[in-house]
Design a protein around this motif. Structure first.
Motif, short mmCIF file in Angstrom:
data_model
loop_
_atom_site.label_atom_id
_atom_site.label_comp_id
_atom_site.label_asym_id
_atom_site.label_seq_id
_atom_site.Cartn_x
_atom_site.Cartn_y
_atom_site.Cartn_z
N UNK A 1 45.38 68.53 64.80
CA UNK A 1 45.81 67.13 64.67
C UNK A 1 44.84 66.37 63.76
N UNK A 2 43.54 66.60 63.92
CA UNK A 2 42.55 65.93 63.07
C UNK A 2 42.73 66.36 61.61
N UNK A 3 43.00 67.65 61.39
CA UNK A 3 43.23 68.14 60.03
C UNK A 3 44.48 67.54 59.41
N UNK B 1 49.23 64.29 56.58
CA UNK B 1 50.54 64.86 56.94
C UNK B 1 51.08 64.00 58.08
N UNK B 2 52.13 63.26 57.80
CA UNK B 2 52.66 62.29 58.77
C UNK B 2 53.89 62.85 59.48
N UNK B 3 53.71 63.92 60.22
CA UNK B 3 54.79 64.48 61.03
C UNK B 3 54.46 64.22 62.50
N UNK B 4 55.46 63.82 63.26
CA UNK B 4 55.20 63.56 64.67
C UNK B 4 55.23 64.86 65.47
N UNK B 5 54.85 64.77 66.74
CA UNK B 5 54.71 65.95 67.58
C UNK B 5 56.05 66.66 67.81
N UNK C 1 45.91 71.69 57.00
CA UNK C 1 45.05 71.00 57.94
C UNK C 1 43.65 71.64 57.96
N UNK C 2 43.62 72.96 57.93
CA UNK C 2 42.33 73.67 57.94
C UNK C 2 41.54 73.35 56.68
N UNK C 3 42.23 73.33 55.54
CA UNK C 3 41.57 73.01 54.27
C UNK C 3 41.03 71.57 54.28
N UNK C 4 41.78 70.66 54.85
CA UNK C 4 41.34 69.26 54.90
C UNK C 4 40.12 69.11 55.82
N UNK C 5 40.06 69.91 56.88
CA UNK C 5 38.91 69.86 57.79
C UNK C 5 37.64 70.38 57.10
N UNK C 6 37.79 71.44 56.31
CA UNK C 6 36.63 72.05 55.67
C UNK C 6 36.14 71.24 54.47
#
Length: 119
Positions: A80-82, A88-92, A113-118
């Motif tokens: 979710x943080x990534x 990325x604005x997708x809901x659950x 998401x993983x790339x954005x976290x790193x």
């Protein structure tokens, strides 16, 4: 002041309650006194559970997203943080549907998401 005769209205009120109580067990379907009590409770339960259903579905979506995120090497909160960092604005609900029905697309989102976290 004229006298008011309530027979028609009272019968209509009772018939309405007994129609709502159709399908209940025992005297709750045929006796006005018990039917009225049970219909009142049933309406309270219906109102309460319309709210609870939203919470239940959100929990289900989170479980599904978590399972799919872990399959892609992330925990739910990291995923979710990534997604937030990658904008990325997708809901659950949509994410859970992708996790179940289109794992490849979910994997692509998890990679972003993983790339954005790193980064």
């Amino acid at each position: 002041m004229p006298r008011v005769k309530r027979a028609v209205h009272a019968r209509k009120k009772r018939r309405k309650v007994l129609e709502q109580a159709k399908g209940y067990w025992g005297l709750k379907k045929s006796s006005y006194r018990y039917a009225k009590e049970q219909v009142d409770h049933s309406l309270v339960y219906a109102y309460r559970d319309r709210k609870a259903r939203k919470r239940t579905f959100r929990r289900l979506w989170i479980v599904r997203i978590n399972a799919a995120a872990r399959a892609n090497g992330l925990s739910y909160n990291q995923f979710v943080a990534g997604c937030r960092k990658a904008q990325i604005a997708l809901d659950r609900k949509v994410l859970a549907d992708l996790a179940v029905n289109d794992p490849v697309a979910f994997g692509a989102i998890a990679a972003q998401a993983k790339a954005a976290l790193e980064a």
